[in-house]
Motif scaffolding. Sequence first.
Motif, PDB file in Angstrom:
ATOM      1  N   VAL A  59       0.838  -1.194   0.000  1.00  0.00           N
ATOM      2  CA  VAL A  59       0.000   0.000   0.000  1.00  0.00           C
ATOM      3  C   VAL A  59       0.881   1.255   0.000  1.00  0.00           C
ATOM      4  CG1 VAL A  59      -1.788   1.287   1.245  1.00  0.00           C
ATOM      5  CG2 VAL A  59      -1.870  -1.210   1.162  1.00  0.00           C
ATOM      6  N   ALA A  60       2.004   1.192   0.693  1.00  0.00           N
ATOM      7  CA  ALA A  60       2.937   2.322   0.689  1.00  0.00           C
ATOM      8  C   ALA A  60       3.440   2.592  -0.726  1.00  0.00           C
ATOM      9  CB  ALA A  60       4.112   2.035   1.626  1.00  0.00           C
ATOM     10  N   ARG A  61       3.805   1.533  -1.450  1.00  0.00           N
ATOM     11  CA  ARG A  61       4.289   1.714  -2.818  1.00  0.00           C
ATOM     12  C   ARG A  61       3.199   2.303  -3.704  1.00  0.00           C
ATOM     13  NH1 ARG A  61       6.748  -3.306  -1.536  1.00  0.00           N
ATOM     14  NH2 ARG A  61       5.017  -4.472  -2.484  1.00  0.00           N
ATOM     15  N   LEU A  62       1.986   1.810  -3.545  1.00  0.00           N
ATOM     16  CA  LEU A  62       0.877   2.290  -4.368  1.00  0.00           C
ATOM     17  C   LEU A  62       0.541   3.752  -4.051  1.00  0.00           C
ATOM     18  CD1 LEU A  62      -0.915   0.901  -6.533  1.00  0.00           C
ATOM     19  CD2 LEU A  62      -2.651   0.626  -4.754  1.00  0.00           C
ATOM     20  N   SER A  63       0.575   4.104  -2.796  1.00  0.00           N
ATOM     21  CA  SER A  63       0.265   5.488  -2.431  1.00  0.00           C
ATOM     22  C   SER A  63       1.308   6.452  -2.977  1.00  0.00           C
ATOM     23  CB  SER A  63       0.152   5.618  -0.909  1.00  0.00           C
ATOM     24  OG  SER A  63       1.369   5.316  -0.267  1.00  0.00           O
ATOM     25  N   ARG A  64       2.565   6.045  -2.991  1.00  0.00           N
ATOM     26  CA  ARG A  64       3.608   6.905  -3.578  1.00  0.00           C
ATOM     27  C   ARG A  64       3.395   7.050  -5.076  1.00  0.00           C
ATOM     28  NH1 ARG A  64       6.950   4.275   0.348  1.00  0.00           N
ATOM     29  NH2 ARG A  64       7.512   2.632  -1.134  1.00  0.00           N
ATOM     30  N   ALA A  65       3.004   5.964  -5.727  1.00  0.00           N
ATOM     31  CA  ALA A  65       2.817   6.003  -7.184  1.00  0.00           C
ATOM     32  C   ALA A  65       1.723   6.974  -7.597  1.00  0.00           C
ATOM     33  CB  ALA A  65       2.497   4.602  -7.703  1.00  0.00           C
ATOM     34  N   PHE A  66       0.696   7.143  -6.735  1.00  0.00           N
ATOM     35  CA  PHE A  66      -0.431   8.006  -7.097  1.00  0.00           C
ATOM     36  C   PHE A  66      -0.526   9.249  -6.214  1.00  0.00           C
ATOM     37  CE2 PHE A  66      -1.662   3.790  -8.730  1.00  0.00           C
ATOM     38  CZ  PHE A  66      -1.822   4.137 -10.063  1.00  0.00           C
ATOM     39  N   ASP A  67       0.587   9.595  -5.568  1.00  0.00           N
ATOM     40  CA  ASP A  67       0.664  10.836  -4.792  1.00  0.00           C
ATOM     41  C   ASP A  67      -0.467  10.916  -3.773  1.00  0.00           C
ATOM     42  OD1 ASP A  67       1.705  13.249  -3.948  1.00  0.00           O
ATOM     43  OD2 ASP A  67       0.654  14.432  -5.465  1.00  0.00           O
ATOM     44  N   VAL A  68      -0.602   9.851  -2.989  1.00  0.00           N
ATOM     45  CA  VAL A  68      -1.596   9.802  -1.915  1.00  0.00           C
ATOM     46  C   VAL A  68      -0.860   9.934  -0.575  1.00  0.00           C
ATOM     47  CG1 VAL A  68      -3.298   8.334  -0.732  1.00  0.00           C
ATOM     48  CG2 VAL A  68      -3.186   8.373  -3.241  1.00  0.00           C
ATOM     49  N   MET A  69      -1.222  10.951   0.186  1.00  0.00           N
ATOM     50  CA  MET A  69      -0.658  11.114   1.517  1.00  0.00           C
ATOM     51  C   MET A  69      -1.161   9.990   2.415  1.00  0.00           C
ATOM     52  SD  MET A  69      -1.310  15.217   1.983  1.00  0.00           S
ATOM     53  CE  MET A  69      -3.020  15.111   1.410  1.00  0.00           C
ATOM     54  N   VAL A  70      -0.333   9.586   3.386  1.00  0.00           N
ATOM     55  CA  VAL A  70      -0.722   8.535   4.322  1.00  0.00           C
ATOM     56  C   VAL A  70      -0.593   9.053   5.741  1.00  0.00           C
ATOM     57  CG1 VAL A  70      -0.284   6.201   5.162  1.00  0.00           C
ATOM     58  CG2 VAL A  70       0.017   6.725   2.725  1.00  0.00           C
ATOM     59  N   ASP A  71      -1.661   8.887   6.506  1.00  0.00           N
ATOM     60  CA  ASP A  71      -1.695   9.291   7.909  1.00  0.00           C
ATOM     61  C   ASP A  71      -1.872   8.017   8.731  1.00  0.00           C
ATOM     62  OD1 ASP A  71      -2.748  10.085  10.494  1.00  0.00           O
ATOM     63  OD2 ASP A  71      -3.066  12.074   9.654  1.00  0.00           O
ATOM     64  N   VAL A  72      -0.815   7.594   9.416  1.00  0.00           N
ATOM     65  CA  VAL A  72      -0.831   6.344  10.172  1.00  0.00           C
ATOM     66  C   VAL A  72      -1.221   6.624  11.612  1.00  0.00           C
ATOM     67  CG1 VAL A  72       0.516   4.364  10.952  1.00  0.00           C
ATOM     68  CG2 VAL A  72       0.916   5.329   8.670  1.00  0.00           C
ATOM     69  N   GLY A  73      -2.231   5.883  12.096  1.00  0.00           N
ATOM     70  CA  GLY A  73      -2.699   6.050  13.460  1.00  0.00           C
ATOM     71  C   GLY A  73      -2.743   4.729  14.197  1.00  0.00           C
ATOM     72  N   PRO A  74      -3.333   4.732  15.398  1.00  0.00           N
ATOM     73  CA  PRO A  74      -3.438   3.500  16.188  1.00  0.00           C
ATOM     74  C   PRO A  74      -4.186   2.418  15.426  1.00  0.00           C
ATOM     75  CG  PRO A  74      -4.063   5.415  17.500  1.00  0.00           C
ATOM     76  CD  PRO A  74      -3.934   5.885  16.089  1.00  0.00           C
ATOM     77  N   ASN A  75      -3.936   1.160  15.783  1.00  0.00           N
ATOM     78  CA  ASN A  75      -4.607   0.092  15.058  1.00  0.00           C
ATOM     79  C   ASN A  75      -6.102   0.076  15.363  1.00  0.00           C
ATOM     80  OD1 ASN A  75      -5.326  -1.815  17.149  1.00  0.00           O
ATOM     81  ND2 ASN A  75      -3.208  -2.504  17.232  1.00  0.00           N
ATOM     82  N   TYR A  76      -6.808  -0.628  14.534  1.00  0.00           N
ATOM     83  CA  TYR A  76      -8.281  -0.622  14.530  1.00  0.00           C
ATOM     84  C   TYR A  76      -8.857  -1.038  15.890  1.00  0.00           C
ATOM     85  CZ  TYR A  76     -12.907  -1.821  12.445  1.00  0.00           C
ATOM     86  OH  TYR A  76     -14.228  -1.917  12.115  1.00  0.00           O
ATOM     87  N   GLU A  77      -8.397  -2.156  16.408  1.00  0.00           N
ATOM     88  CA  GLU A  77      -8.958  -2.638  17.665  1.00  0.00           C
ATOM     89  C   GLU A  77      -8.668  -1.674  18.813  1.00  0.00           C
ATOM     90  OE1 GLU A  77      -8.956  -6.688  20.453  1.00  0.00           O
ATOM     91  OE2 GLU A  77      -8.402  -6.808  18.331  1.00  0.00           O
ATOM     92  N   GLN A  78      -7.499  -1.046  18.815  1.00  0.00           N
ATOM     93  CA  GLN A  78      -7.190  -0.054  19.850  1.00  0.00           C
ATOM     94  C   GLN A  78      -8.152   1.126  19.788  1.00  0.00           C
ATOM     95  OE1 GLN A  78      -3.056   0.737  18.888  1.00  0.00           O
ATOM     96  NE2 GLN A  78      -2.330  -0.468  20.607  1.00  0.00           N
ATOM     97  N   ARG A  79      -8.466   1.583  18.591  1.00  0.00           N
ATOM     98  CA  ARG A  79      -9.395   2.705  18.443  1.00  0.00           C
ATOM     99  C   ARG A  79     -10.771   2.317  18.955  1.00  0.00           C
ATOM    100  NH1 ARG A  79     -10.349   6.573  18.303  1.00  0.00           N
ATOM    101  NH2 ARG A  79     -10.937   7.591  16.374  1.00  0.00           N
ATOM    102  N   LEU A  80     -11.215   1.109  18.646  1.00  0.00           N
ATOM    103  CA  LEU A  80     -12.516   0.653  19.119  1.00  0.00           C
ATOM    104  C   LEU A  80     -12.532   0.500  20.633  1.00  0.00           C
ATOM    105  CD1 LEU A  80     -13.160  -2.010  16.342  1.00  0.00           C
ATOM    106  CD2 LEU A  80     -14.411   0.138  16.619  1.00  0.00           C
ATOM    107  N   ALA A  81     -11.421   0.038  21.195  1.00  0.00           N
ATOM    108  CA  ALA A  81     -11.350  -0.180  22.647  1.00  0.00           C
ATOM    109  C   ALA A  81     -11.450   1.118  23.428  1.00  0.00           C
ATOM    110  CB  ALA A  81     -10.065  -0.917  22.995  1.00  0.00           C
TER     111      ALA A  81
END
Length: 318
Positions: A59-81
């Motif tokens: 996904v990192a490679r694909l986002s660079r190829a199409f100039d998509v910014m990436v904002d990485v946050g806590p994992n899904y289960e942590q957010r739900l918890a």
Amino acid sequence: DHGGAAMTDRLVSYSLAVRGPEVSDQLLRQLEISWSSLRHFNRTQPVVLFMHGPLPPSVARLSRAFDVMVDVGPNYEQRLAEHSPSGASALAAYPTLHKFLNHTRLATSGARHVLCCDCDTVFAGDVEHLFARYGHVANVVGREEMSCRRSPHGYDPAFIDEDAIAELARFTTGRSLPPFNLGAVMLSDVDWTRLASIEPRFVELAWRFATWMTLHPGGPGARFADFIGADAATRDMTDEDVERALPYPSDNPWILDEVCLWLAYGELAELTFADFADTDVAQNGEFARSNPAAPGWTMCHYFSSSLAEVERWLRAAA
């Protein structure tokens, strides 16, 4: 992270949570279709992917190829918890609740207009058209959900019981927004802090519905499979959770996020809603009835099960 959600007036956003270090080939192909088609018509529109958990290398490679910014946050289960400690594991099995847990992160972008897109989307025109046409129509804009009363295909109360939703709203959030699909949603001129304030209610509703679905499985004659997190819910639900279970107003567990968002957003009395026209935003199989050389619509949310048909349609368009 290669850029974050930079300050911008108009933003296209995606959200992703994956289990394990990589994504499936199908999901990666869907992202490639969505981003490549968007960029075919607009090279400069800011696009961000909100990642819930580690960013897979593919996904990192694909986002660079199409100039998509990436904002990485806590994992899904942590957010739900954060909002449902006992329900986090069960709800994390359901793959899409994270899409509307990004309000606080969107606030840092400075965006007035955000088009929230699912991965199973394709563009046949410049996304600028959607911002220009719908950015000042209402706070929330989306396509009507399939089988609701506004659907041109007819109303199916087993799929969406709008009377039951209205009754649920009466003693939970006060009101519900009209049933709309979450595959393509535009948010405009909203108070992101106010939207973030309903995230605990959004997750709470999801867990109360999930508890009820776990206690009331559909059985062999059901049209859809039972709630995907039922085993974890059975293990983790408390006596209080059982007492607070809410009857789920649909026979389709896969629209859980939608039902919860209609109710949670309804709690904010100031939010207004409008529909995308089907001539601007297509959904489900509507793309297949359009001319690949001149489809007319700008964007389509096609549903993942139609990926092979979308591939054929794209080859005809090319």
